[in-house]
Design an enzyme around this catalytic site. Sequence first.
Site, PDB file in Angstrom:
ATOM      1  N   ASP A 111       0.878  -1.169   0.000  1.00 48.25           N
ATOM      2  CA  ASP A 111       0.000   0.000   0.000  1.00 48.25           C
ATOM      3  C   ASP A 111       0.913   1.216   0.000  1.00 48.25           C
ATOM      4  OD1 ASP A 111      -2.132   2.002   0.798  1.00 48.25           O
ATOM      5  OD2 ASP A 111      -3.286   0.153   0.977  1.00 48.25           O
ATOM      6  N   SER A 176      -1.520  18.688  -0.456  1.00 52.66           N
ATOM      7  CA  SER A 176      -0.450  18.362  -1.405  1.00 52.66           C
ATOM      8  C   SER A 176       0.827  17.953  -0.690  1.00 52.66           C
ATOM      9  CB  SER A 176      -0.128  19.569  -2.284  1.00 52.66           C
ATOM     10  OG  SER A 176      -1.159  19.807  -3.173  1.00 52.66           O
ATOM     11  N   SER A 274       5.950   7.811 -21.099  1.00 51.45           N
ATOM     12  CA  SER A 274       7.133   6.944 -21.145  1.00 51.45           C
ATOM     13  C   SER A 274       6.770   5.499 -20.842  1.00 51.45           C
ATOM     14  CB  SER A 274       8.194   7.421 -20.155  1.00 51.45           C
ATOM     15  OG  SER A 274       8.596   8.732 -20.471  1.00 51.45           O
TER      16      SER A 274
END
Lengths: 531, 296
Positions: A111, A176, A274
């Site tokens: 996790d 954030s 990518s």
Amino acid sequence: MTSVTDTASSHEHDEHHHGPAKGLMRWVLTTNHKDIGSMYLWFSFIMFLTGGAMAMIIRAELFQPGLQIVEPAFFNQMTTMHGLIMVFGAVMPAFVGLANWMIPMMIGAPDMAMPRMNNWSFWILPFAAVMLVSTLFMEGGGPNFGWTFYAPLSTDYAPPSTTFFIFAIHMLGVSSIMGAINIIATILNLRAPGMTMMKMPLFVWTWLITAYLLIAVMPVLAGAVTMMLMDIHFGTSFFNAGGGGDPVLFQHIFWFFGHPEVYIMILPSFGIVSAIIPAFARKHLFGYTSMVYATASIAFLSFIVWAHHMFTVGIPLIGELFFMYATMLIAVPTGVKVFNWVTTMFRGSMTFETPMLFSTAFVVLFTIGGFSGLMLSIAPADFQYHDTYFVVAHFHYVLVPGAIFAIFAACYYWLPKWTGHMYDETLAKVHFWMSFIGMNLTFFPMHFVGLAGMPRRIPDYALQFANFNEISSIGGFLFGTTQLLFLFIVIKCIRGGEKAEAKPWEGAEGLEWSVPSPAPYHTFTTPPDVK
Amino acid sequence: MATEGTYYVPAQSKWPIIASIGLFLTLLGAGMMMNDMTAGVKDSSAHYVFYAGGLIMAWMLFGWFGNVIQESRAGLYSAQMDRTFRWGMFWFIFSEVMFFAALFGTLFYVRVLAVPWLAGEGDGAMTHEMLWPNFIADWPLMVNPDNDLFVGAADVVDPFHLPLLNTLLLVASSITLTLAHHALRANDRYKIKLWLIITLILGTAFLFFQVEEYIEAYNELGLTLSAGIYGSTFFLLTGFHGAHVTLGAIMLAVMLVRVYQGHFEADNHFAFEAASWYWHFVDVVWVGLFIFVYLV
């Protein structure tokens, strides 16, 4: 090696060992990275539609010259809130959602490193969004000073609701920073044995660097809004020259945050394409190591280029020169990346399923946005372009086909893994082409009106810009309505469809494809061995 | 006892949602209080929202950290989990470093660039001529460009009086905290308590003198938040530092309570280390403050 998924003492959550809890509280109380990732992605999509609705209002007003639909004051609130919601509500949470879903699976972790804090990072967001959007309904209206909230527009001349805007920014920042700390701790500490740093998928690498940028600059934004708050309510003069402060100081602090912030919104995209381009070119990624170093270089350069947003504000010549040349340097690592993506495609056995379509469009259109950025980096030229629609065209070209297309690509690429079903390829291709056409129709003409001198953030314009604005608006409506199709495709995919194999894409690489589709609720409770 | 490689993934938890509600109410209340204050609203009830939020936050911190401490003492955490906590705390302190970097950056920008430009230096000749031709650059800035709007301070705080004393107090507290840590590693319970209590006394004394200094600045020196950019930066930097000292002292007080409860082992006490990392960080910030805000 096993992971303990419950406390030894509490047995009331025994079902947690096997699968998700039932009902609404599953989502409120969860500590599961997949649940939290899904919530981030749904939240992001709701915000995307909210901010998108505001964009529709902007484009409707700009459909014709003259004032017809909204008051200029409300138009200002729309441009401001559209920017804030898209940046902080749509793009950033979408990437954190993808990080939550994919990083633990990509590195073989059970996790995220701090699962409870992970859920807190998410649950702050709806509250912050409510606070931010509620400002529109307050006396004096919502923030109307643009998403960059320059002082003194955001201090001396701001509506009272600015106080709540500031606290909403604080909440988003807390979310954030905690999210970023969690991601870094997960990547540095929870990799499966054998998963060395230079074996990590690029999505993990780009997120590691993005998380570092977040921790470095979100506190600086917190400092900026705190000083605004003090100027508004406590009589300080940080951004008031009368007391010896300087409004330009605000711009310096804001862009010291703001420039790394724009890379926060693009580096994870680099990681996504990518992963996708090699999968559909059926070749390994060309130049993996150079990709890692290029990402790190872009992150480093992002800290020393901020004043290129301020060329016209009045900074010393030496500053103009330094920031001009430093900015141009960014083209080097970015060029390395584009070269590597193109070289990965070169002589590959390419097929163009929807993720690849979005990724290919990403490479081409992001490069256009990069080139217009290079034009803007030339200080003497920027004197002409500054605050025109050319700037709007530039940053929408890096954010819409850059960040947003990469998020779409990621959703289509990993939806089979998330839901266990294949999405409807035909509808998805329709979504791509309508988005592609709509987006270019919206933003390409903005280059022309911008170069001809149309200023941004103004609800009216000279007659000569009418035709291009009409085209932009039609494109905008097309792009906007198309996104409802995306919602339909995702819901359809969740509810059913062709069963997806563990690895539905022939050329895909990575640990996430070694678990069944849909991925079990807990993956890698025993870390895999990576060779 | 958890073995190496066993990573603890907690079950469902109510704390994150409670924390979100608490944070929302605290900030909503704070915003309402500020708006009411600036608008001059009498008998505002905004502070009830703020206090409700604050109480929820306190309850949440108590409960959430309580859970973590229980799990830690139940032996559910492995060495890998310990590294997670270390990375977490390290990056949290890094975020704090960047916050103070923004505040120090503000101070340097104003001192080195903005104020001299207002007085006509560099490209600022016309600004000076057009806006405030009589303005003279100086630091500490006692006479502001618009001295009617922002009345400058009469004097600044003498660095060799309370600030020097405070520097000695905080540096000493860092040393005593390290002594407490050494005692913890030697498992000398009596000395841990002794040095930790002394650290807390030093920290509290620092905060007491800081408040004294503020009272003096406001009442005797005319150095206030609205005394122009010198007052603004002075209170911004020292104020946020003081808030961080308060937070650090609360952390250390919790550590003291936990020591009395018999928590922590000589080789397993990261909570204590985290609190002491934080304390050393606020100490280092203070040294920067003492030099750049008070001395030079």
